[in-house]
Motif scaffolding. Structure first.
Motif, PDB file in Angstrom:
ATOM      1  N   ARG A  12      -1.809  -5.854  -6.353  1.00 35.91           N
ATOM      2  CA  ARG A  12      -0.685  -6.699  -5.925  1.00 35.91           C
ATOM      3  C   ARG A  12      -0.536  -6.653  -4.414  1.00 35.91           C
ATOM      4  N   GLU A  13      -0.644  -5.449  -3.856  1.00 38.13           N
ATOM      5  CA  GLU A  13      -0.547  -5.307  -2.406  1.00 38.13           C
ATOM      6  C   GLU A  13      -1.785  -4.590  -1.907  1.00 38.13           C
ATOM      7  N   ALA A  14      -2.486  -5.198  -0.996  1.00 38.10           N
ATOM      8  CA  ALA A  14      -3.727  -4.607  -0.504  1.00 38.10           C
ATOM      9  C   ALA A  14      -4.095  -5.211   0.834  1.00 38.10           C
ATOM     10  N   LEU A  15      -4.721  -4.402   1.661  1.00 36.78           N
ATOM     11  CA  LEU A  15      -5.321  -4.908   2.891  1.00 36.78           C
ATOM     12  C   LEU A  15      -6.826  -4.929   2.659  1.00 36.78           C
ATOM     13  N   GLU A  16      -7.373  -6.118   2.549  1.00 33.77           N
ATOM     14  CA  GLU A  16      -8.804  -6.284   2.251  1.00 33.77           C
ATOM     15  C   GLU A  16      -9.539  -6.563   3.558  1.00 33.77           C
ATOM     16  N   GLU A  17     -10.455  -5.678   3.906  1.00 35.21           N
ATOM     17  CA  GLU A  17     -11.146  -5.892   5.183  1.00 35.21           C
ATOM     18  C   GLU A  17     -12.138  -7.048   5.075  1.00 35.21           C
ATOM     19  N   ILE A  18     -12.050  -7.960   6.025  1.00 40.00           N
ATOM     20  CA  ILE A  18     -12.913  -9.149   6.030  1.00 40.00           C
ATOM     21  C   ILE A  18     -13.696  -9.278   7.336  1.00 40.00           C
TER      22      ILE A  18
END
Ligand code: ZN
Length: 132
Positions: A12-18
């Motif tokens: 639900r809450e995440a920091l996805e590195e791109i």
């Protein structure tokens, strides 16, 4: 050219590195000097620059943001995701990164993160490169 990336989010809450995907998109344009805009066209997900070296930083960020903007509480919006809307406005929906020698110019510890606040789901990230 506007490049569209699809980024799946895991929680639900995440920091996805791109960072790597954006860097690859920049290289595909052939632009060697300029600015790259990373834009997230969503109302419950944004984008941010922050430390990519220690995953504890992203965990701390998500956890403390949840304390600042709790999911439960008095919200008028009936979808149950008002906290996600507030968090998205706090984070913002775009960042700019300089390009030099066809590469992103980031600080030693900096990475680019899609900021998910109402996942998991696939999200769209727009990459726009301006040469100059
Ligand atoms: Zn909503």
């Amino acid at each position: 050219m506007l490049i569209r990336l699809t980024v799946p989010t895991r929680r639900r809450e995440a920091l996805e590195e791109i960072t790597d995907r954006v860097a690859q998109a920049v290289r595909s344009t052939g632009v060697s000097e300029g600015v790259c805009f990373v834009i997230v066209p969503h109302t419950t997900a944004g984008v941010t620059l922050n430390e990519a070296a220690d995953p504890a930083v992203t965990a701390d960020t998500i956890n403390h943001l949840a304390e600042m903007v709790p999911r439960e509480g008095f919200w008028i919006h009936a979808e149950g995701n008002s906290d996600a809307h507030v968090k998205t406005s706090l984070y913002g929906n775009s960042v700019a990164v300089a390009i030099e020698a066809s590469e992103l110019v980031l600080g030693t510890w900096q990475g680019i993160f899609l900021s998910e606040f109402d996942g998991p789901r696939p999200r769209t990230v727009l990459v726009k490169v301006i040469a100059g």
